[in-house]
Design a protein around this motif. Sequence first.
Motif, PDB file in Angstrom:
ATOM      1  N   SER B  61       0.811  -1.219   0.000  1.00 17.53           N
ATOM      2  CA  SER B  61       0.000   0.000   0.000  1.00 17.53           C
ATOM      3  C   SER B  61       0.848   1.274   0.000  1.00 17.53           C
ATOM      4  CB  SER B  61      -1.013   0.014   1.150  1.00 17.53           C
ATOM      5  OG  SER B  61      -0.374   0.148   2.387  1.00 17.53           O
ATOM      6  N   LEU B  62       2.053   1.163  -0.559  1.00 18.82           N
ATOM      7  CA  LEU B  62       2.859   2.371  -0.733  1.00 18.82           C
ATOM      8  C   LEU B  62       2.388   3.106  -1.982  1.00 18.82           C
ATOM      9  CD1 LEU B  62       6.451   1.050  -0.004  1.00 18.82           C
ATOM     10  CD2 LEU B  62       5.285   2.841   1.270  1.00 18.82           C
ATOM     11  N   ASP B  63       1.702   2.378  -2.840  1.00 21.12           N
ATOM     12  CA  ASP B  63       1.280   2.942  -4.112  1.00 21.12           C
ATOM     13  C   ASP B  63      -0.110   2.399  -4.439  1.00 21.12           C
ATOM     14  OD1 ASP B  63       1.537   4.434  -6.346  1.00 21.12           O
ATOM     15  OD2 ASP B  63       3.328   3.409  -7.113  1.00 21.12           O
ATOM     16  N   VAL B  64      -0.796   3.086  -5.319  1.00 16.03           N
ATOM     17  CA  VAL B  64      -2.119   2.583  -5.724  1.00 16.03           C
ATOM     18  C   VAL B  64      -2.060   2.133  -7.181  1.00 16.03           C
ATOM     19  CG1 VAL B  64      -3.546   3.829  -4.073  1.00 16.03           C
ATOM     20  CG2 VAL B  64      -2.814   4.974  -6.168  1.00 16.03           C
ATOM     21  N   PRO B  65      -2.845   1.120  -7.567  1.00 14.46           N
ATOM     22  CA  PRO B  65      -2.771   0.618  -8.935  1.00 14.46           C
ATOM     23  C   PRO B  65      -3.414   1.574  -9.934  1.00 14.46           C
ATOM     24  CG  PRO B  65      -4.492  -0.521  -7.728  1.00 14.46           C
ATOM     25  CD  PRO B  65      -3.815   0.377  -6.742  1.00 14.46           C
ATOM     26  N   THR B  66      -2.965   1.475 -11.193  1.00 16.06           N
ATOM     27  CA  THR B  66      -3.602   2.264 -12.249  1.00 16.06           C
ATOM     28  C   THR B  66      -4.971   1.638 -12.571  1.00 16.06           C
ATOM     29  OG1 THR B  66      -1.363   2.495 -13.112  1.00 16.06           O
ATOM     30  CG2 THR B  66      -3.135   3.368 -14.478  1.00 16.06           C
ATOM     31  N   PHE B  67      -4.968   0.322 -12.654  1.00 14.62           N
ATOM     32  CA  PHE B  67      -6.228  -0.412 -12.844  1.00 14.62           C
ATOM     33  C   PHE B  67      -6.283  -1.548 -11.835  1.00 14.62           C
ATOM     34  CE2 PHE B  67      -4.779   0.972 -17.099  1.00 14.62           C
ATOM     35  CZ  PHE B  67      -5.775   1.889 -17.376  1.00 14.62           C
ATOM     36  N   GLY B  68      -7.475  -2.027 -11.605  1.00 13.71           N
ATOM     37  CA  GLY B  68      -7.630  -3.181 -10.728  1.00 13.71           C
ATOM     38  C   GLY B  68      -7.877  -2.783  -9.282  1.00 13.71           C
ATOM     39  N   THR B  69      -8.064  -3.816  -8.472  1.00 15.34           N
ATOM     40  CA  THR B  69      -8.414  -3.571  -7.079  1.00 15.34           C
ATOM     41  C   THR B  69      -7.483  -4.356  -6.163  1.00 15.34           C
ATOM     42  OG1 THR B  69     -10.650  -3.691  -7.949  1.00 15.34           O
ATOM     43  CG2 THR B  69     -10.436  -3.390  -5.581  1.00 15.34           C
ATOM     44  N   ILE B  70      -7.154  -3.735  -5.044  1.00 18.74           N
ATOM     45  CA  ILE B  70      -6.364  -4.439  -4.037  1.00 18.74           C
ATOM     46  C   ILE B  70      -7.171  -4.466  -2.747  1.00 18.74           C
ATOM     47  CG2 ILE B  70      -4.217  -4.468  -2.709  1.00 18.74           C
ATOM     48  CD1 ILE B  70      -2.957  -2.843  -4.997  1.00 18.74           C
ATOM     49  N   TYR B  71      -7.292  -5.661  -2.179  1.00 19.09           N
ATOM     50  CA  TYR B  71      -7.988  -5.778  -0.901  1.00 19.09           C
ATOM     51  C   TYR B  71      -6.966  -6.113   0.165  1.00 19.09           C
ATOM     52  CZ  TYR B  71     -12.127  -6.158  -3.818  1.00 19.09           C
ATOM     53  OH  TYR B  71     -13.106  -5.910  -4.728  1.00 19.09           O
ATOM     54  N   LEU B  72      -6.992  -5.352   1.216  1.00 17.34           N
ATOM     55  CA  LEU B  72      -6.145  -5.678   2.354  1.00 17.34           C
ATOM     56  C   LEU B  72      -7.090  -5.963   3.509  1.00 17.34           C
ATOM     57  CD1 LEU B  72      -3.316  -5.823   3.669  1.00 17.34           C
ATOM     58  CD2 LEU B  72      -3.502  -3.389   4.128  1.00 17.34           C
ATOM     59  N   ASP B  73      -7.021  -7.186   4.001  1.00 19.74           N
ATOM     60  CA  ASP B  73      -7.903  -7.577   5.095  1.00 19.74           C
ATOM     61  C   ASP B  73      -9.369  -7.300   4.716  1.00 19.74           C
ATOM     62  OD1 ASP B  73      -8.086  -8.811   7.457  1.00 19.74           O
ATOM     63  OD2 ASP B  73      -7.562  -7.078   8.709  1.00 19.74           O
ATOM     64  N   ASN B  74      -9.682  -7.661   3.470  1.00 20.63           N
ATOM     65  CA  ASN B  74     -11.025  -7.509   2.911  1.00 20.63           C
ATOM     66  C   ASN B  74     -11.483  -6.077   2.637  1.00 20.63           C
ATOM     67  OD1 ASN B  74     -11.753 -10.203   2.531  1.00 20.63           O
ATOM     68  ND2 ASN B  74     -12.146 -10.436   4.737  1.00 20.63           N
ATOM     69  N   GLY B  75     -10.596  -5.119   2.887  1.00 21.09           N
ATOM     70  CA  GLY B  75     -10.973  -3.729   2.579  1.00 21.09           C
ATOM     71  C   GLY B  75     -10.289  -3.281   1.299  1.00 21.09           C
ATOM     72  N   ASP B  76     -11.025  -2.566   0.454  1.00 23.02           N
ATOM     73  CA  ASP B  76     -10.461  -2.074  -0.804  1.00 23.02           C
ATOM     74  C   ASP B  76      -9.545  -0.890  -0.520  1.00 23.02           C
ATOM     75  OD1 ASP B  76      -9.896  -1.146  -3.276  1.00 23.02           O
ATOM     76  OD2 ASP B  76     -11.989  -0.909  -3.940  1.00 23.02           O
ATOM     77  N   ILE B  77      -8.288  -1.041  -0.893  1.00 24.27           N
ATOM     78  CA  ILE B  77      -7.354   0.064  -0.618  1.00 24.27           C
ATOM     79  C   ILE B  77      -6.908   0.757  -1.899  1.00 24.27           C
ATOM     80  CG2 ILE B  77      -6.505  -0.875   1.574  1.00 24.27           C
ATOM     81  CD1 ILE B  77      -3.942  -1.704  -0.053  1.00 24.27           C
ATOM     82  N   SER B  78      -7.500   0.379  -3.026  1.00 22.84           N
ATOM     83  CA  SER B  78      -6.988   0.892  -4.305  1.00 22.84           C
ATOM     84  C   SER B  78      -7.230   2.376  -4.508  1.00 22.84           C
ATOM     85  CB  SER B  78      -7.609   0.146  -5.482  1.00 22.84           C
ATOM     86  OG  SER B  78      -8.231  -1.022  -5.076  1.00 22.84           O
ATOM     87  N   GLU B  79      -8.195   2.903  -3.829  1.00 24.27           N
ATOM     88  CA  GLU B  79      -8.482   4.310  -4.106  1.00 24.27           C
ATOM     89  C   GLU B  79      -8.449   5.175  -2.852  1.00 24.27           C
ATOM     90  OE1 GLU B  79     -12.041   4.509  -6.427  1.00 24.27           O
ATOM     91  OE2 GLU B  79     -11.110   3.326  -8.030  1.00 24.27           O
ATOM     92  N   LEU B  80      -7.681   4.697  -1.879  1.00 24.83           N
ATOM     93  CA  LEU B  80      -7.614   5.463  -0.636  1.00 24.83           C
ATOM     94  C   LEU B  80      -6.668   6.650  -0.780  1.00 24.83           C
ATOM     95  CD1 LEU B  80      -7.519   2.722   2.138  1.00 24.83           C
ATOM     96  CD2 LEU B  80      -9.428   4.176   1.486  1.00 24.83           C
ATOM     97  N   SER B  81      -6.866   7.619   0.101  1.00 25.58           N
ATOM     98  CA  SER B  81      -5.973   8.785   0.074  1.00 25.58           C
ATOM     99  C   SER B  81      -4.624   8.382   0.668  1.00 25.58           C
ATOM    100  CB  SER B  81      -6.568   9.910   0.908  1.00 25.58           C
ATOM    101  OG  SER B  81      -6.468   9.584   2.274  1.00 25.58           O
ATOM    102  N   GLU B  82      -3.646   9.202   0.378  1.00 21.09           N
ATOM    103  CA  GLU B  82      -2.276   8.986   0.843  1.00 21.09           C
ATOM    104  C   GLU B  82      -2.240   8.788   2.372  1.00 21.09           C
ATOM    105  OE1 GLU B  82       0.791   8.381  -0.391  1.00 21.09           O
ATOM    106  OE2 GLU B  82       1.504   8.877   1.616  1.00 21.09           O
ATOM    107  N   SER B  83      -2.979   9.636   3.097  1.00 19.27           N
ATOM    108  CA  SER B  83      -2.928   9.557   4.553  1.00 19.27           C
ATOM    109  C   SER B  83      -3.621   8.311   5.094  1.00 19.27           C
ATOM    110  CB  SER B  83      -3.556  10.797   5.171  1.00 19.27           C
ATOM    111  OG  SER B  83      -2.607  11.814   5.219  1.00 19.27           O
TER     112      SER B  83
END
Lengths: 405, 258
Positions: B61-83
């Motif tokens: 989670s240092l970076d967000v994907p251009t496409f696709g989704t990443i789930y960490l512990d079942n939560g979507d982190i692909s479009e979270l803010s930097e903070s």
Amino acid sequence: MNLDYLILALKNLKHRGIRSWLTLLGIFIGVTAVVSLISLGAGLQAAVGAQFGISSTQVITVQAGGINAFGAPGSGAVNKLTTSDADAIKRLSSVDMAIPRNIETIRVEFNDMLNIMSAISMPYGEEKKRGWEVMDLEAEKGRLLQDSDLKKVVLGNNFANDDNGFDKSVETGNKILINGEKFEVVGILKKKGSLIFDNIILINNDVLEDLTGYGDEVDLIAVVIKDTDLMNRAVEDIEKLMRNRRGVKEGEEDFEVSTPEVMMETVNNILGGVQAFIVIIASISILVGALGIVNTMTTSVLERRKEIGIMKAIGAKNSQVFMQFFFESGMLGLMGGLVGVVIGTLIGIAGTAGINGFLGTELSPVIDFVLIIGALIGSFFIGAVAGIVPAMNAAKQNPVEALRG
Amino acid sequence: MGDKKEREIIRLRNVSKHYPMGDSVVKALSHLEFKVYEGEFVAIMGPSGSGKSTAMNLVGSLDVPTFGTIYLDNGDISELSESDLAQIRGKKIGFIFQSFNLIPNLTVKENVMLPMMFQGTSIEERENKAEELLRLVELHERMGHYPGEISGGQMQRVAIARSLANDPEVILADEPTGNLDTKTGAIVMDFLEKLNRKGKTVIMVTHDPDLAEEYADVVYWLKDGELEKVTKRCGKKFIDVTKKKKKEMKNNKKKRKE
């Protein structure tokens, strides 16, 4: 939580190179200037006041105006004061004494050397007694003048030094020539720390008049009032009286009535100018210091990109990275301020001690804790403000890129 | 291993990462799909330029994907803010880097305490935990030293202790032995293995196939930004499960279309 950032900031500052500390010179010099200026304030005032011979709060000085030449007070006036002016002032209800004083230019010879100097006339009787009190004069060696003294003088403390212009110190019992006539030195005054009093030559009025022949003319009239509370009234009375006697309208006075307050005000005005100048220099210095902090923090952010990346990788939010650099910058300013406050206070203490030694006064330096705390908070604030943009840059770093260093 | 695969910790769904480079676009990672289950030791293997670092940045989670989704512990982190990402990785992911990445101005103990500070842990708790973790990596006697005063192997052990500070779900190790000699590298790997045995999920990025197959349960082989194959430990051997995984991917795609 904020304490953590302070501790972290201090730790980082500890490892800073000399470059960072040099950028603090501006803040340091600015704060030193302001703090020393204020802690010296009372001392400076006393020192400058003493140079002008302002000491008593009960004496009003009346001088003729329209000065057309350089010289001792009142001596260059076109329309001089006379002894009858003094007598008239003496009759005012608010006035206790009006002592005519003459300041005469004389030739003094001693040790085969000649100097042109000023002698001041001393009145007689009760007026003489008050004169010593008002001028706060005491003999260090020998004695003060007595009414019966004829060819006798009392000299200011500087005459006792070798660098008195005669290449030899004058001792009591020595003979000096004044306008070619032999006078005996009967007393040397205590040091006053004032150019006027330490170089004074006091001669009884009649003797000085015989010597220089000023007749009825008077250079200044020292007015002793009955009560300090009557100061304003006395000034008004004297001004009114003198306007009548000299036939001038209000606002066109060719004479000057000055009170110690007014004189002190003049001194304060001069000091105020000096202080304003120093404050301007200090402000410029602090501004330069702030720019120095901006510079050093910007460099620091660039140098510590990797560290910023690490902090972000291990969970630091943008705001937390910002806070760290913000506090670090503030602490940098605070350090400059702290050194400035310490050195400024030391200068204040040393300077006041110096003035005390010179004037024989017992002034204490003004150590204003509100000022000190204010200076410290101010320095932190300046540092922190200077660090805002660099800290924002630090916070904005992309963690992946920052980690690459 | 079957009992380990209960809870899905990380899941990448059709993840691509593209970087603009002048007028063109560099496709660092294309259509990556994988899952990491709680307690697994996963290796992401690939030569340089294969996209494994990009994969690590996304997983961490240092970076967000251009496409696709990443789930960490079942939560979507692909479009979270930097903070928000920072908060999540601070809490759920412990990083171990090839070049240790300790902060030089802080002592060993302070380095271990730092991630807890960002989570708002009290100072006493931070100190106790840091001491406990340094004892775990057998460096409690070096607590007051600065990173510059200890060896590379010791620094990496400090980094392991730091990665555990907030008791994260996943330890993400990027070439953890890359800057170490074989012997110290082995010591560091032993610590990671020990942690894994205690139930910690470990994801290791490496270019060394031997290292990957020595320690990992599952190895994702990347090449030119794409998943080349997936191998899985079966006893002492690794078997290719790429087909199975690709099938899974297809199914996923279908599901998404539906």
